[in-house]
Design an enzyme around this catalytic site. Sequence first.
Site, PDB file in Angstrom:
ATOM      1  N   CYS A 265     -24.338  -7.138  -5.536  1.00  0.00           N
ATOM      2  CA  CYS A 265     -25.485  -7.601  -4.771  1.00  0.00           C
ATOM      3  C   CYS A 265     -25.093  -8.361  -3.524  1.00  0.00           C
ATOM      4  O   CYS A 265     -25.894  -9.009  -2.902  1.00  0.00           O
ATOM      5  CB  CYS A 265     -26.402  -8.455  -5.645  1.00  0.00           C
TER       6      CYS A 265
ATOM      7  N   HIS B 261     -26.474 -17.973   7.819  1.00  0.00           N
ATOM      8  CA  HIS B 261     -27.877 -18.026   7.415  1.00  0.00           C
ATOM      9  C   HIS B 261     -28.731 -17.080   8.252  1.00  0.00           C
ATOM     10  O   HIS B 261     -29.466 -16.238   7.738  1.00  0.00           O
ATOM     11  CB  HIS B 261     -28.373 -19.470   7.542  1.00  0.00           C
TER      12      HIS B 261
ATOM     13  N   GLY C 141     -21.229 -10.778  -6.960  1.00  0.00           N
ATOM     14  CA  GLY C 141     -21.683 -11.452  -5.743  1.00  0.00           C
ATOM     15  C   GLY C 141     -20.513 -11.451  -4.782  1.00  0.00           C
ATOM     16  O   GLY C 141     -19.728 -12.388  -4.717  1.00  0.00           O
TER      17      GLY C 141
ATOM     18  N   GLY D 256     -11.255   7.823  27.474  1.00  0.00           N
ATOM     19  CA  GLY D 256     -10.963   6.988  28.635  1.00  0.00           C
ATOM     20  C   GLY D 256      -9.974   5.860  28.392  1.00  0.00           C
ATOM     21  O   GLY D 256      -9.754   5.031  29.259  1.00  0.00           O
TER      22      GLY D 256
ATOM     23  N   SER E  55     -23.324  -8.841 -12.145  1.00  0.00           N
ATOM     24  CA  SER E  55     -23.623  -8.447 -10.773  1.00  0.00           C
ATOM     25  C   SER E  55     -22.591  -9.131  -9.887  1.00  0.00           C
ATOM     26  O   SER E  55     -22.467 -10.354  -9.899  1.00  0.00           O
ATOM     27  CB  SER E  55     -25.040  -8.876 -10.411  1.00  0.00           C
TER      28      SER E  55
ATOM     29  N   TYR F 296     -24.970   0.437 -10.180  1.00  0.00           N
ATOM     30  CA  TYR F 296     -25.800   0.430  -8.980  1.00  0.00           C
ATOM     31  C   TYR F 296     -25.214  -0.471  -7.903  1.00  0.00           C
ATOM     32  O   TYR F 296     -24.376  -1.325  -8.187  1.00  0.00           O
ATOM     33  CB  TYR F 296     -27.226  -0.031  -9.308  1.00  0.00           C
TER      34      TYR F 296
ATOM     35  N   ARG G  68      -0.933  15.135  29.419  1.00  0.00           N
ATOM     36  CA  ARG G  68      -2.192  14.617  28.895  1.00  0.00           C
ATOM     37  C   ARG G  68      -1.978  13.872  27.582  1.00  0.00           C
ATOM     38  O   ARG G  68      -1.350  14.386  26.663  1.00  0.00           O
ATOM     39  CB  ARG G  68      -3.171  15.769  28.640  1.00  0.00           C
TER      40      ARG G  68
ATOM     41  N   LYS H  71      -6.277  16.514  20.727  1.00  0.00           N
ATOM     42  CA  LYS H  71      -6.294  17.435  21.863  1.00  0.00           C
ATOM     43  C   LYS H  71      -5.301  18.566  21.648  1.00  0.00           C
ATOM     44  O   LYS H  71      -5.650  19.742  21.803  1.00  0.00           O
ATOM     45  CB  LYS H  71      -5.966  16.654  23.140  1.00  0.00           C
TER      46      LYS H  71
ATOM     47  N   MET I 121      -6.649   6.172  27.328  1.00  0.00           N
ATOM     48  CA  MET I 121      -5.254   6.417  27.660  1.00  0.00           C
ATOM     49  C   MET I 121      -5.155   7.307  28.883  1.00  0.00           C
ATOM     50  O   MET I 121      -6.138   7.612  29.511  1.00  0.00           O
ATOM     51  CB  MET I 121      -4.550   6.980  26.451  1.00  0.00           C
TER      52      MET I 121
ATOM     53  N   ARG J 222     -13.437  19.563  21.100  1.00  0.00           N
ATOM     54  CA  ARG J 222     -13.394  18.603  19.976  1.00  0.00           C
ATOM     55  C   ARG J 222     -14.812  18.426  19.456  1.00  0.00           C
ATOM     56  O   ARG J 222     -15.783  18.767  20.143  1.00  0.00           O
ATOM     57  CB  ARG J 222     -12.844  17.253  20.446  1.00  0.00           C
TER      58      ARG J 222
END
Length: 904
Positions: free
Chosen positions: A860, A481, A795, A105, A793, A880, A96, A26, A107, A363
């Site tokens: 992955c 799961h 995990g 909202g 890869s 990748y 402020r 601000k 503070m 802002r």
Amino acid sequence: MTKYIYEFGPRRTEGDATRNDLLGGKGANLAEMARLGLPVPAGFTISTECCNHYFELGGRFPDTLEDGILKALANVENEMNMKFGDRENPLLVSCRSGARSSMPGMMETVLNVGLCSKTIPGLIQRTGNEWFVYDAYRRLIMMYSDVVMEKADQVISEDGMGIRLNLEMMMNNLKNDRGYENDTDISVDDLKGLCDRFKKKIKEYLKTDFPDDPYDQLMGAVGAVFKSWYGKRAVSYRRIEHIPDSWGTAVNVQSMVFGNMGNTSATGVAFSRDPATGEDKFYGEWLVNAQGEDVVAGTRTPNPLNNDTKNRQNKHLPSLEEAMPDLYAQLFEIRNRLESHYKDMQDIEFTIQEGRLYMLQCRNGKRTATAALNMAMDMFDQGMIDEKTMVCRLDPRVLDDMLHPIVDPAEEQKAAKVAEGLPAGPGGAWGEIVFTAEDAVQWAKTGKNVILIREETNPEDIEGMRAASAILTARGGMTSHAALVARGWGKCCIVGAGALKINMETRQVRAGTRVFNEGDVFTLNGTKGMVYEGRLKMKDATENSRFKQFMTAADKYRTMQVRTNADTPEDARTALEFGAQGIGLFRTEHMFYGADSDRALFLLRKMILSQSRDERQQALDELFPHVKKEIYETLKVMDNLPVTLRLLDPPLHEFVPQSEKNQEEIARALGIDPEEVVRRSVLLKESNPMIGHRGVRLGITFPEITRMQVMAVFEASAQLIQEGGSPLPEIMVPVTCNEKELEFTRKIVEDCHGQTLETYGLKTLPYLFGTMIEIPRAALIADKMAETAEFFSFGTNDLTQMCFGFSRDDIGSFMNDYIDNAILASDPFETLDQEAVGSLIEISVERGKKTRPDIKLGICGEHGGDSASVEFCHRAGLTYVSCSPYRVPIARLAAAQAAIKNGA
Ligand code: ADP
Ligand code: MG
Ligand code: MG
């Protein structure tokens, strides 16, 4: 001496928009607007650094602060030609809050500071408006007693209501007694009487007098704003948004301008473009004769700013464009200046005092996902921003919202909440609740929409999970799961909704005092983790052509590839549509879960429960065509693209039949009695299955299991080659921790490869052999692993689990405490822990490359779809990332942004 105070105003401004770490958002933007020559009431900002010192001193102002404030105040007085606390010509100010990033909202702000028995008569004299002065005074009393006297000092009231509500009730009673409809109808005498009674109530309720000295008021308000940084709401908001406590808040002391001085005064808020749709239309609301929060507070229906803003609720009210055309024109001009200066959509606050316009805040405005996309592309088209900026404007996470049907936000605001959980699968869904997978399947068959509620899910629930429109569990975390499966399918899912108490006997679920029965309707917002009662309207995810255009632009900058985790040909197809460049993880085991998997699962169970080698080999032989077919179809969809096929990973007991019916069936097939099946199942039980007999270890004990899978891969590939295809299989070994495990497995693979070449009469059948890196030991000996492995890869789910020693299925019960106590900034299963898990990855990359410079590197875990983690992967030099199909666009965008930010 530390400089704590930074002035802003028409003549002298010290800060600017780049200093928002020090001045808060601000303060920095008030300074910036003042520099642009916009009409900003003069004031000064007390820095966030001062806030931090205030707390270091145990809640005391640094010694030099008060003098500094007086000096800065004197400059403001000069500027405004008024004097703070003066009898004749009193200046009033607001205090402020304003942190580095906006915490709407959360503070506190106090307006009209400086009004007291000494200054009231003078202000009435100057303005000739007694009503206005007492309206301002009653607002000051209400805000100040609440924010400064009660909340900041953590007074706990006996009635539990707090002073603010008490005062509001007094005001409402007055309005009812006298038949006043609006605050603006209250007479001057009534306002005066109310102020007196307010002060009496405060004395009685808080046991202290309302301060009548302007400087006491000012210093009290400054301290209260600091203290609000550790207010309850502010702290919990920071935890959710991962904002560190150390930022602190700034305080802006600013001379008041008044929107409540009569019918030529007003206050309002506006957005430079429509924050919901992104349209290039000035959008806002305003109120005549009002102050501060009145517009947002909802006590009066605000007026539309202009024609573009009119809607069903407000179209009968005059717009600012109609009521004050000159002022509207000025505001519109400022809107254009701000946009071309900030080059982004601005959220602004303004006040009109007796026909003069003042700017109180600006802002970058919050916006919906669709709006963000449209604005970024429009601004690029309009030449406001370049393409890289456009690509970086969209937070990759919001793409989720764009790709799934969502709950209509307007309906959601009015809906009755049942419970909250973790947002495991995005989008929205509604349905009748059921408690078993079988019911889900049955009910869905009759054409019903169902939501499957479970304590937690297991592989036996898969059919029901498929059939349900959404899944809701009382336990489990983001990688449970249910969460993994749902995300993989792009299905709406909420896990770990701990408030739900499920009673399987009565088929009921309790949430607090309320009880719901099977068949009751719930709506889930899986993007936020909210469960509601009843059916809410959905909004369709648009097949947005602009979205495609945007992604094409992003892809130009991306250097990392994006693959998908896909276990079925359908998933592979979906992922291709989302732009996947191959499969980074095909989990063999999933072919035993999905639709039409009954036969395959049965055969797998038969294999698992076999005891002799012959029994097992026979079961494997029967299983082989199923496995080969699934692999064949997936490789076919991904023709010419790499497909990483992981050998069977989970502990076998996960597949053991639980129901009597299934046990009997297996018993018959194996020619043993059901008790024997149960006995063999018990033998497979492990106390720590996650680190038990699984992954590569199964293949060491039972090489024939590996052989069957590898033969399926090669034969499926050979068949495709004969049909003119170009499959690119990559065989991946899970849960390895030792280079000899790889050598052992590689021998089997080479043997199968040779055999296939011969059988099919082929000269070549290209493939890669590689390993998961998911055990810290494997990461540390990556140089040795790379002697056999042609790719790694990472995990990261298991790597995180084993690096932290946190069980990923059980963290639900304590992760929140870690976040609440700021021990962890975020759940490491959601956002990659760069410090330690990241180090393991970096070490593996370095050591792996030493042995094999052209080693392929991928990730992955679920982290492949998290933007911060994707950026890490980019910096770590991975080839990748791979993630579930619906996250592919997120990863593509995150990878593009990572490349842009890291100067590719
Ligand atoms: P928030 O961060 O909650 O928006 P603000 O500090 O912006 O809090 O202030 C709350 C309200 O008071 C806003 O509507 C703002 O425009 C108004 N306000 C703040 N300071 C002044 C001032 N000096 N003169 C007039 N209105 C003000
Ligand atoms: Mg504001
Ligand atoms: Mg694993």
